[in-house]
Design an enzyme around this catalytic site. Structure first.
Site, PDB file in Angstrom:
ATOM      1  NE  ARG A   9       7.589  10.115   2.346  1.00 33.46           N
ATOM      2  CZ  ARG A   9       6.414  10.547   2.809  1.00 33.46           C
ATOM      3  NH1 ARG A   9       5.356   9.727   2.807  1.00 33.46           N
ATOM      4  NH2 ARG A   9       6.299  11.772   3.278  1.00 33.46           N
ATOM      5  NE  ARG A  48      -2.019  -1.391   3.637  1.00 34.22           N
ATOM      6  CZ  ARG A  48      -2.521  -1.483   4.872  1.00 34.22           C
ATOM      7  NH1 ARG A  48      -3.805  -1.273   5.082  1.00 34.22           N
ATOM      8  NH2 ARG A  48      -1.727  -1.760   5.888  1.00 34.22           N
ATOM      9  CE1 TYR A 108       7.930   1.957  -2.684  1.00 30.33           C
ATOM     10  CE2 TYR A 108       8.869  -0.057  -1.760  1.00 30.33           C
ATOM     11  CZ  TYR A 108       7.782   0.785  -1.974  1.00 30.33           C
ATOM     12  OH  TYR A 108       6.548   0.436  -1.480  1.00 30.33           O
ATOM     13  CG  ASP A 162       2.398   6.330   2.744  1.00 32.52           C
ATOM     14  OD1 ASP A 162       1.510   5.569   3.144  1.00 32.52           O
ATOM     15  OD2 ASP A 162       3.513   6.445   3.289  1.00 32.52           O
TER      16      ASP A 162
END
Length: 262
Positions: free
Chosen positions: A199, A52, A112, A54
């Site tokens: 992040r 999931r 990522y 953000d």
């Protein structure tokens, strides 16, 4: 009749959405995908996702699965869904998979990319698709710091306070920082990631690259296991889920392992 399990690869621009997950108020990617697939199936479809993302986070290789008794070809699932999706979302592939396949729990690795526009002037057409850093970043220092985080560690200092994972131990298999002209690309590959983990790693590396901290600060933050020691969470704008890996026996194609920008 026993339902079939269908897997699909999805690409999306996350900037106009409130994240992947269904929202009581607000636009979600999941809601758009389920609505489009339900039209193709002519019945309600509920999907399970690999990860999931953000609000503001993008994907070049997100993976979902869903169960249905409706017979459709792979082409019909893809073309039908795309014709009913908003322009920011597209299905890239769909196909029947073994009933044991699970988009989240069958995954063995995730990739990522975090993309930074590193110049004095803010982005224009790439706004919300890259993170902007006006200070000149020292990529060598960032790469040195990144190596402290490779391996199996407790990443409690790099997850959000809202993270619900039962354990904060993760295996980071690769973490690289490269410069391509005005762009700096952080690539993270792990067995799985915690909420905000990429992040928060990016936030630490940005501070080091800008000269605020020394490279060994990354090691100190990791050892602290304390989120308050890790500095700011980097913005979501430049973050992309580029690929999810599965055992080859499931037959999930690997269409993307990067953004193809370099």
């Amino acid at each position: 009749m026993r339902p079939m399990r269908i897997a699909a690869l999805i690409e999306y621009d996350g900037s106009p959405f409130n994240g992947w997950q269904l929202q009581n108020n607000g636009r979600s990617i999941q809601g758009c995908v389920e609505a489009a697939l339900s039209k193709v199936a002519d019945e309600p479809i509920r999907v399970t996702v690999a990860g999931r993302t953000d609000a503001g986070v993008h994907a070049a290789g997100q993976v979902i699965h869903f169960d249905t008794q409706v017979q459709r070809t792979s082409h019909a699932w893809v073309r039908g869904a795309v014709s009913n999706l908003p322009t920011e979302v597209a299905l890239l592939w769909a196909g029947e998979v073994d009933a044991e396949f699970h988009a989240r729990f069958s995954a063995t690795g995730r990739h990522y990319d975090y993309v930074i526009l590193n110049r004095a002037i803010r982005p224009t057409y790439l706004a919300r698709r890259v993170t902007h850093e006006y200070r000149q970043l020292d990529v060598a220092r960032m790469q040195q710091a990144a190596q402290y985080l490779v391996g199996t560690h407790d990443f409690n200092a790099f997850r959000s306070v809202e993270c619900q994972a039962k354990t904060s131990v993760r295996e980071v298999r690769a973490l690289t920082v490269e410069r391509h002209g005005d762009y700096v690309r952080l690539h993270a590959y792990a067995n799985a990631f915690l909420h905000h983990m990429v992040r928060n790693i990016a936030g630490v590396l940005l501070a080091i690259g800008a000269g605020e901290r020394e490279p060994d600060w990354a090691q100190a933050v990791l050892a602290s296991r304390d989120r308050t020691q890790g500095g700011v969470t980097a913005p979501p704008d430049g973050l992309y889920l580029t690929a999810v890996e599965y055992p080859e026996t499931f037959g999930i194609p690997r269409l993307s392992r990067g953004l193809g920008l370099w």
